[in-house]
Design a protein around this motif. Structure first.
Motif, PDB file in Angstrom:
ATOM      1  N   LEU A 105       7.934   6.278 -10.029  1.00  0.00           N
ATOM      2  CA  LEU A 105       8.422   5.970 -11.373  1.00  0.00           C
ATOM      3  C   LEU A 105       7.250   5.953 -12.342  1.00  0.00           C
ATOM      4  O   LEU A 105       6.267   5.236 -12.140  1.00  0.00           O
ATOM      5  CB  LEU A 105       9.128   4.609 -11.399  1.00  0.00           C
ATOM      6  CG  LEU A 105       9.444   4.051 -12.800  1.00  0.00           C
ATOM      7  CD1 LEU A 105      10.439   4.959 -13.529  1.00  0.00           C
ATOM      8  CD2 LEU A 105       9.968   2.621 -12.711  1.00  0.00           C
ATOM      9  N   PHE A 106       7.360   6.773 -13.396  1.00  0.00           N
ATOM     10  CA  PHE A 106       6.416   6.736 -14.507  1.00  0.00           C
ATOM     11  C   PHE A 106       7.067   5.907 -15.622  1.00  0.00           C
ATOM     12  O   PHE A 106       7.961   6.402 -16.313  1.00  0.00           O
ATOM     13  CB  PHE A 106       6.096   8.140 -15.021  1.00  0.00           C
ATOM     14  CG  PHE A 106       5.455   9.048 -14.008  1.00  0.00           C
ATOM     15  CD1 PHE A 106       4.219   8.748 -13.468  1.00  0.00           C
ATOM     16  CD2 PHE A 106       6.093  10.216 -13.599  1.00  0.00           C
ATOM     17  CE1 PHE A 106       3.619   9.591 -12.544  1.00  0.00           C
ATOM     18  CE2 PHE A 106       5.502  11.063 -12.688  1.00  0.00           C
ATOM     19  CZ  PHE A 106       4.262  10.748 -12.145  1.00  0.00           C
ATOM     20  N   PRO A 107       6.656   4.650 -15.817  1.00  0.00           N
ATOM     21  CA  PRO A 107       7.317   3.803 -16.823  1.00  0.00           C
ATOM     22  C   PRO A 107       7.154   4.364 -18.243  1.00  0.00           C
ATOM     23  O   PRO A 107       6.045   4.730 -18.647  1.00  0.00           O
ATOM     24  CB  PRO A 107       6.595   2.455 -16.677  1.00  0.00           C
ATOM     25  CG  PRO A 107       5.973   2.493 -15.320  1.00  0.00           C
ATOM     26  CD  PRO A 107       5.621   3.928 -15.075  1.00  0.00           C
ATOM     27  N   LYS A 108       8.238   4.402 -18.965  1.00  0.00           N
ATOM     28  CA  LYS A 108       8.244   5.008 -20.301  1.00  0.00           C
ATOM     29  C   LYS A 108       7.288   4.289 -21.239  1.00  0.00           C
ATOM     30  O   LYS A 108       6.612   4.934 -22.068  1.00  0.00           O
ATOM     31  CB  LYS A 108       9.661   4.986 -20.854  1.00  0.00           C
ATOM     32  CG  LYS A 108       9.810   5.626 -22.228  1.00  0.00           C
ATOM     33  CD  LYS A 108      11.259   5.632 -22.696  1.00  0.00           C
ATOM     34  CE  LYS A 108      12.121   6.490 -21.787  1.00  0.00           C
ATOM     35  NZ  LYS A 108      13.512   6.616 -22.295  1.00  0.00           N
ATOM     36  N   GLU A 154       9.022  12.381 -25.033  1.00  0.00           N
ATOM     37  CA  GLU A 154      10.400  12.632 -24.605  1.00  0.00           C
ATOM     38  C   GLU A 154      10.407  13.710 -23.530  1.00  0.00           C
ATOM     39  O   GLU A 154       9.859  14.794 -23.732  1.00  0.00           O
ATOM     40  CB  GLU A 154      11.246  13.082 -25.801  1.00  0.00           C
ATOM     41  CG  GLU A 154      11.408  12.017 -26.873  1.00  0.00           C
ATOM     42  CD  GLU A 154      12.281  12.504 -28.015  1.00  0.00           C
ATOM     43  OE1 GLU A 154      12.718  13.684 -27.950  1.00  0.00           O
ATOM     44  OE2 GLU A 154      12.527  11.727 -28.954  1.00  0.00           O
ATOM     45  N   PHE A 155      11.013  13.411 -22.385  1.00  0.00           N
ATOM     46  CA  PHE A 155      11.097  14.352 -21.274  1.00  0.00           C
ATOM     47  C   PHE A 155      12.515  14.907 -21.157  1.00  0.00           C
ATOM     48  O   PHE A 155      13.494  14.215 -21.428  1.00  0.00           O
ATOM     49  CB  PHE A 155      10.722  13.675 -19.957  1.00  0.00           C
ATOM     50  CG  PHE A 155       9.246  13.494 -19.756  1.00  0.00           C
ATOM     51  CD1 PHE A 155       8.464  14.537 -19.288  1.00  0.00           C
ATOM     52  CD2 PHE A 155       8.640  12.286 -20.059  1.00  0.00           C
ATOM     53  CE1 PHE A 155       7.103  14.372 -19.105  1.00  0.00           C
ATOM     54  CE2 PHE A 155       7.282  12.110 -19.876  1.00  0.00           C
ATOM     55  CZ  PHE A 155       6.511  13.160 -19.404  1.00  0.00           C
ATOM     56  N   SER A 193      24.040  12.917 -17.146  1.00  0.00           N
ATOM     57  CA  SER A 193      22.635  13.192 -17.435  1.00  0.00           C
ATOM     58  C   SER A 193      21.713  12.080 -16.966  1.00  0.00           C
ATOM     59  O   SER A 193      20.533  12.306 -16.728  1.00  0.00           O
ATOM     60  CB  SER A 193      22.439  13.430 -18.934  1.00  0.00           C
ATOM     61  OG  SER A 193      22.863  12.291 -19.673  1.00  0.00           O
ATOM     62  N   LYS A 194      22.203  10.838 -16.851  1.00  0.00           N
ATOM     63  CA  LYS A 194      21.365   9.720 -16.449  1.00  0.00           C
ATOM     64  C   LYS A 194      21.421   9.435 -14.948  1.00  0.00           C
ATOM     65  O   LYS A 194      20.861   8.462 -14.477  1.00  0.00           O
ATOM     66  CB  LYS A 194      21.755   8.460 -17.228  1.00  0.00           C
ATOM     67  CG  LYS A 194      21.423   8.524 -18.718  1.00  0.00           C
ATOM     68  CD  LYS A 194      19.931   8.713 -18.945  1.00  0.00           C
ATOM     69  CE  LYS A 194      19.606   8.753 -20.422  1.00  0.00           C
ATOM     70  NZ  LYS A 194      18.158   8.970 -20.655  1.00  0.00           N
ATOM     71  N   GLN A 242      15.174   8.366 -17.013  1.00  0.00           N
ATOM     72  CA  GLN A 242      15.972   7.145 -16.992  1.00  0.00           C
ATOM     73  C   GLN A 242      15.516   6.211 -18.113  1.00  0.00           C
ATOM     74  O   GLN A 242      14.439   6.409 -18.690  1.00  0.00           O
ATOM     75  CB  GLN A 242      15.821   6.448 -15.633  1.00  0.00           C
ATOM     76  CG  GLN A 242      16.283   7.288 -14.457  1.00  0.00           C
ATOM     77  CD  GLN A 242      17.771   7.544 -14.480  1.00  0.00           C
ATOM     78  OE1 GLN A 242      18.567   6.634 -14.686  1.00  0.00           O
ATOM     79  NE2 GLN A 242      18.161   8.800 -14.292  1.00  0.00           N
ATOM     80  N   PRO A 243      16.313   5.188 -18.435  1.00  0.00           N
ATOM     81  CA  PRO A 243      15.886   4.250 -19.483  1.00  0.00           C
ATOM     82  C   PRO A 243      14.516   3.630 -19.200  1.00  0.00           C
ATOM     83  O   PRO A 243      13.761   3.352 -20.127  1.00  0.00           O
ATOM     84  CB  PRO A 243      17.000   3.189 -19.466  1.00  0.00           C
ATOM     85  CG  PRO A 243      18.201   3.922 -18.972  1.00  0.00           C
ATOM     86  CD  PRO A 243      17.693   4.923 -17.970  1.00  0.00           C
TER      87      PRO A 243
END
Length: 389
Positions: free
Chosen positions: A243-246, A269-270, A291-292, A302-303
């Motif tokens: 996981l790459f945290p946003k 934005e990815f 999409s999620k 993801q969020p």
């Protein structure tokens, strides 16, 4: 003009813990370099990165990387603690020392030919306790400013302990690099070293472009937009959850004059691969997921951030509002250097991609409302313009 070079290395065996690249010729025009993978040093990428750093420092820049240092001479064995401190604080990221490059004098320094890298490394290694030291790869790099030695240290065996003069019961120490200083590691820092490590995916640039947009009509204040994006391959082991945290995404753009423009806290934005995937156990029928939904075959936005379960190609885009007076270093710049940093959740590690974009004239970007393109750059050689300035 975007710098171009060709370099030749020689093969000389230095010892079992030191390797020198075989003869190889590399050329660069709008090239990119990414994080050198642990346990498998890509010598061509390393050479490209060293040439770019040498160019940047010689032209007045400073090394602004926690994992990279310029050394005007071979470090003395008594300074081996600096290496151990950097390695312990690196979170498993490789460390690069460029020997023969003076950051203060902004030039390549001629090294003492009497220094044998193999002997030098044996002296440095002797300062480490329990015969555990970073794995070293040595690469002699011929640059346009003179030859330098690239020392790439793998740090995935941390913690690294240093021998100290016996004082009571203490015989070793765990150094920790903080800024430019050195101190003993704290308990929390030791725990961070010993925590289960996550494999760092490799980021490989497929293509990228950038455009600086300015107001179509004179306005006060003059506000522009720097738009930057492209496509990258995230290469990881299938089935390994990353996981790459946003909120920890980071993109840095550096102009030829050294000015830095930075985007943080989720400004990237990815867009991930197609939503249509084969059904489990079938290669004929397909299903469409929301999409999620988590994509078990690649990456999903993801969020919380970008979730990667298998190698995948993703596109990304940032738009940075910028005051036009501050954008003067970018206006007409022959090139820009970009660093995309994606920290990994629950670790101190990050996947890092560095590349250079060169100015182009035949890119046709879509301008935001009431704006016009000022300068565009691209990674595609076919789009770059050949200039002498």
């Amino acid at each position: 003009m975007p710098h171009r070079f060709s370099a030749l290395q020689r093969r000389q065996p230095f010892g079992r813990n030191i390797t020198l690249d075989s003869a190889v010729t590399a050329s660069r025009t709008g090239t990119h370099s990414c994080r050198v993978p642990s346990l498998s040093v890509n010598k061509i990428q390393l050479e490209i990165r060293v040439n770019e750093i040498v160019d940047y420092v010689v032209n007045g820049g400073k090394v602004e990387d926690d994992w990279t240092e310029a050394k005007g001479a071979w470090p003395e064995p008594k300074n081996a603690g600096q290496l151990a401190g950097m390695a312990n604080a690196s979170g498993g990221h490789p460390i690069l020392w460029i020997v023969g490059l003076s950051e203060n004098r902004h030039k390549v320094i001629e090294l003492d030919e009497d220094v044998d890298p193999n002997t030098w490394w044996m002296q440095i290694r002797a300062e480490f306790a329990h015969e555990v030291a970073p794995l070293l790869t040595v690469l002699r790099v011929a640059t346009d400013h003179g030859p330098v030695f690239a020392l790439q240290f793998e740090t995935d065996q941390a913690p690294y302990l240093m021998k100290i003069q016996r004082s009571g019961w203490a015989t070793t120490a765990v150094p920790w690099r903080e800024g430019t200083g050195l101190r003993s590691a704290t308990r929390a820092e030791l725990l961070s070293i010993l925590a289960p490590s996550a494999a760092v995916p490799n980021l490989d640039l497929i293509h990228a472009d950038a455009t600086l947009f300015g107001p179509a009509e004179a306005k006060i204040p003059e506000v522009g937009v720097l738009s930057l994006g492209g496509a990258i391959l995230i290469d990881t082991l299938p089935g390994r959850h990353v996981l790459f945290p946003k909120h920890r995404y980071n993109v840095t753009v550096v102009a030829p004059t050294g000015e830095r423009f930075e985007v943080r806290a989720g400004g990237v934005e990815f867009s991930t691969s197609a939503e249509v995937r084969p059904r489990t156990g079938s290669t004929i029928f397909a299903e469409r997921r929301p999409s999620k939904a988590i994509n078990p075959y690649g990456a999903s936005e993801q969020p919380a951030g970008l979730v990667v379960l298998a190698p995948d190609v993703v596109t990304w885009r940032i738009k940075l509002g910028i005051m036009m007076p501050s954008a003067v270093p970018l206006d007409g710049a022959a090139w820009i250097e970009v660093a995309l940093t994606l920290p990994i959740s629950s670790t101190r590690k990050a996947a890092v991609l560095r590349f250079r974009l060169t100015r182009c004239t035949n890119l046709a970007p879509t301008a935001p409302p009431s704006m016009k393109p000022v300068t565009s750059w691209s990674s595609e050689e076919m789009l770059t313009e050949d200039r002498d300035d």
